[in-house]
Write a protein that holds these residues in place. Structure first.
Motif, PDB file in Angstrom:
ATOM      1  N   PHE A 175       0.009  11.015  10.742  1.00 36.92           N
ATOM      2  CA  PHE A 175      -0.665  10.419  11.886  1.00 36.92           C
ATOM      3  C   PHE A 175      -0.395   8.914  11.946  1.00 36.92           C
ATOM      4  N   ALA A 176      -0.525   8.229  10.814  1.00 35.33           N
ATOM      5  CA  ALA A 176      -0.307   6.779  10.764  1.00 35.33           C
ATOM      6  C   ALA A 176       1.137   6.433  11.124  1.00 35.33           C
ATOM      7  N   LEU A 177       2.089   7.206  10.630  1.00 35.06           N
ATOM      8  CA  LEU A 177       3.500   6.968  10.951  1.00 35.06           C
ATOM      9  C   LEU A 177       3.740   7.101  12.454  1.00 35.06           C
ATOM     10  N   ALA A 178       3.163   8.136  13.048  1.00 34.93           N
ATOM     11  CA  ALA A 178       3.362   8.363  14.483  1.00 34.93           C
ATOM     12  C   ALA A 178       2.723   7.240  15.307  1.00 34.93           C
ATOM     13  N   ILE A 179       1.534   6.809  14.941  1.00 36.63           N
ATOM     14  CA  ILE A 179       0.862   5.724  15.671  1.00 36.63           C
ATOM     15  C   ILE A 179       1.636   4.417  15.494  1.00 36.63           C
ATOM     16  N   ALA A 180       2.147   4.169  14.279  1.00 38.37           N
ATOM     17  CA  ALA A 180       2.928   2.953  14.024  1.00 38.37           C
ATOM     18  C   ALA A 180       4.196   2.930  14.861  1.00 38.37           C
ATOM     19  N   GLU A 181       4.721   4.114  15.205  1.00 45.71           N
ATOM     20  CA  GLU A 181       5.907   4.210  16.055  1.00 45.71           C
ATOM     21  C   GLU A 181       5.533   4.224  17.539  1.00 45.71           C
ATOM     22  N   MET A 214       0.855  -1.177   0.000  1.00 42.00           N
ATOM     23  CA  MET A 214       0.000   0.000   0.000  1.00 42.00           C
ATOM     24  C   MET A 214       0.899   1.236   0.000  1.00 42.00           C
ATOM     25  N   PRO A 215       0.660   2.145  -0.904  1.00 40.44           N
ATOM     26  CA  PRO A 215       1.455   3.378  -0.918  1.00 40.44           C
ATOM     27  C   PRO A 215       1.065   4.271   0.255  1.00 40.44           C
ATOM     28  N   ALA A 216       1.834   5.345   0.418  1.00 40.28           N
ATOM     29  CA  ALA A 216       1.526   6.314   1.472  1.00 40.28           C
ATOM     30  C   ALA A 216       0.122   6.864   1.253  1.00 40.28           C
ATOM     31  N   LEU A 217      -0.516   7.254   2.334  1.00 35.26           N
ATOM     32  CA  LEU A 217      -1.861   7.821   2.236  1.00 35.26           C
ATOM     33  C   LEU A 217      -1.813   9.131   1.471  1.00 35.26           C
ATOM     34  N   ARG A 218      -2.829   9.388   0.666  1.00 35.63           N
ATOM     35  CA  ARG A 218      -2.845  10.595  -0.168  1.00 35.63           C
ATOM     36  C   ARG A 218      -3.015  11.859   0.657  1.00 35.63           C
ATOM     37  N   HIS A 219      -3.749  11.734   1.743  1.00 36.94           N
ATOM     38  CA  HIS A 219      -3.950  12.894   2.627  1.00 36.94           C
ATOM     39  C   HIS A 219      -2.768  12.934   3.596  1.00 36.94           C
ATOM     40  N   VAL A 220      -1.872  13.890   3.403  1.00 37.10           N
ATOM     41  CA  VAL A 220      -0.599  13.947   4.132  1.00 37.10           C
ATOM     42  C   VAL A 220      -0.788  13.929   5.652  1.00 37.10           C
ATOM     43  N   PRO A 221      -1.713  14.701   6.232  1.00 32.19           N
ATOM     44  CA  PRO A 221      -1.872  14.632   7.690  1.00 32.19           C
ATOM     45  C   PRO A 221      -2.219  13.216   8.173  1.00 32.19           C
ATOM     46  N   HIS A 222      -3.004  12.477   7.389  1.00 32.92           N
ATOM     47  CA  HIS A 222      -3.332  11.108   7.785  1.00 32.92           C
ATOM     48  C   HIS A 222      -2.086  10.218   7.726  1.00 32.92           C
ATOM     49  N   GLU A 223      -1.220  10.435   6.745  1.00 31.77           N
ATOM     50  CA  GLU A 223       0.023   9.658   6.641  1.00 31.77           C
ATOM     51  C   GLU A 223       0.931   9.963   7.832  1.00 31.77           C
ATOM     52  N   LEU A 252      -2.864  11.372  21.169  1.00 33.29           N
ATOM     53  CA  LEU A 252      -2.991  12.824  21.041  1.00 33.29           C
ATOM     54  C   LEU A 252      -1.702  13.453  20.506  1.00 33.29           C
ATOM     55  N   GLU A 253      -0.554  12.865  20.832  1.00 32.65           N
ATOM     56  CA  GLU A 253       0.711  13.366  20.290  1.00 32.65           C
ATOM     57  C   GLU A 253       0.744  13.166  18.770  1.00 32.65           C
ATOM     58  N   ALA A 254       0.290  12.002  18.310  1.00 32.01           N
ATOM     59  CA  ALA A 254       0.234  11.730  16.875  1.00 32.01           C
ATOM     60  C   ALA A 254      -0.737  12.685  16.183  1.00 32.01           C
ATOM     61  N   HIS A 255      -1.845  12.969  16.829  1.00 28.53           N
ATOM     62  CA  HIS A 255      -2.858  13.871  16.277  1.00 28.53           C
ATOM     63  C   HIS A 255      -2.280  15.279  16.132  1.00 28.53           C
ATOM     64  N   LYS A 256      -1.538  15.722  17.156  1.00 26.25           N
ATOM     65  CA  LYS A 256      -0.922  17.041  17.110  1.00 26.25           C
ATOM     66  C   LYS A 256       0.179  17.084  16.051  1.00 26.25           C
ATOM     67  N   GLU A 257       0.975  16.016  15.981  1.00 29.11           N
ATOM     68  CA  GLU A 257       2.065  15.959  14.998  1.00 29.11           C
ATOM     69  C   GLU A 257       1.535  16.043  13.561  1.00 29.11           C
ATOM     70  N   ALA A 258       0.339  15.533  13.355  1.00 29.44           N
ATOM     71  CA  ALA A 258      -0.277  15.572  12.028  1.00 29.44           C
ATOM     72  C   ALA A 258      -0.823  16.958  11.688  1.00 29.44           C
TER      73      ALA A 258
END
Length: 186
Positions: free
Chosen positions: A12-18, A1-10, A23-29
């Motif tokens: 967010f996903a990277l931060a959650i995967a780490e 699966m390629p990176a998500l097209r909506h950059v903030p969602h990508e 809430l930190e991932a939400h803010k980082e996005a």
């Protein structure tokens, strides 16, 4: 699966995967941290699939052990071209090489339809890497603690200073001068 097209969602996903907090991932996005919205984004099917994919990729790399990497680099460092030939001096085909020897081969040299040799990875670089990893290389030299006054002087001032130093008893520059205890013929 390629990176998500909506950059903030990508992001967010990277931060959650780490394994960052929600809430930190939400803010980082780029969002204002709000638990309800963060949970909604995390539960989106595309975001959930991306998080799972990123975590699976991370799990694959977690199985790579430092010892394994050092072993592979060591194989390159120990490679000896004599090992690639049989007792009669005939090149051993790549498919018949031991795995540790094949690991050091960077490329197969072919002329026409015949394999004529192997190009091995750089042994010096492999050994340098091992030395660095094992702590065998000295640290960078310490900063120079003395200052040469010559670096601060102009070329003309350097010349004057050199002449003055040579004029002192025991100076090295003038070979026409009398040695101590000698007299010049008058």
């Amino acid at each position: 699966m390629p990176a998500l097209r909506h950059v903030p969602h990508e992001v967010f996903a990277l931060a959650i995967a780490e394994n960052r907090p929600l809430l930190e991932a939400h803010k980082e996005a780029g969002y204002v941290p709000e638990p309800g919205n963060a949970k909604r984004i995390r539960n989106r099917p595309d975001v959930r699939a991306r998080i799972d994919e990123l975590r699976n990729e991370a799990a694959e790399f977690a199985n790579v052990r430092r010892v394994r990497v050092v072993l592979e680099v060591d194989r390159v460092g120990r490679a000896n071209t004599q090992d690639y030939y049989d007792a009669e001096g005939v090149l051993i085909p790549i498919h018949k090489l031991r795995r540790d020897l094949a690991a050091a081969v960077q490329e197969v040299v072919v002329e026409g339809n015949k394999i004529v040799g192997y190009k091995l990875f750089d042994k010096n670089q492999a050994n340098f890497t091992l030395l660095k990893y094992l702590g065998g290389l000295p640290e960078a030299p310490a900063a120079q603690t003395h200052v040469s006054i010559f670096n601060q002087l102009s070329v003309e001032d350097q010349r004057h200073l050199a002449d003055a130093l040579e004029a002192l008893p025991g100076g090295q520059g003038d070979t026409d001068r009398e040695a101590p205890g000698e007299r010049s013929p008058a």
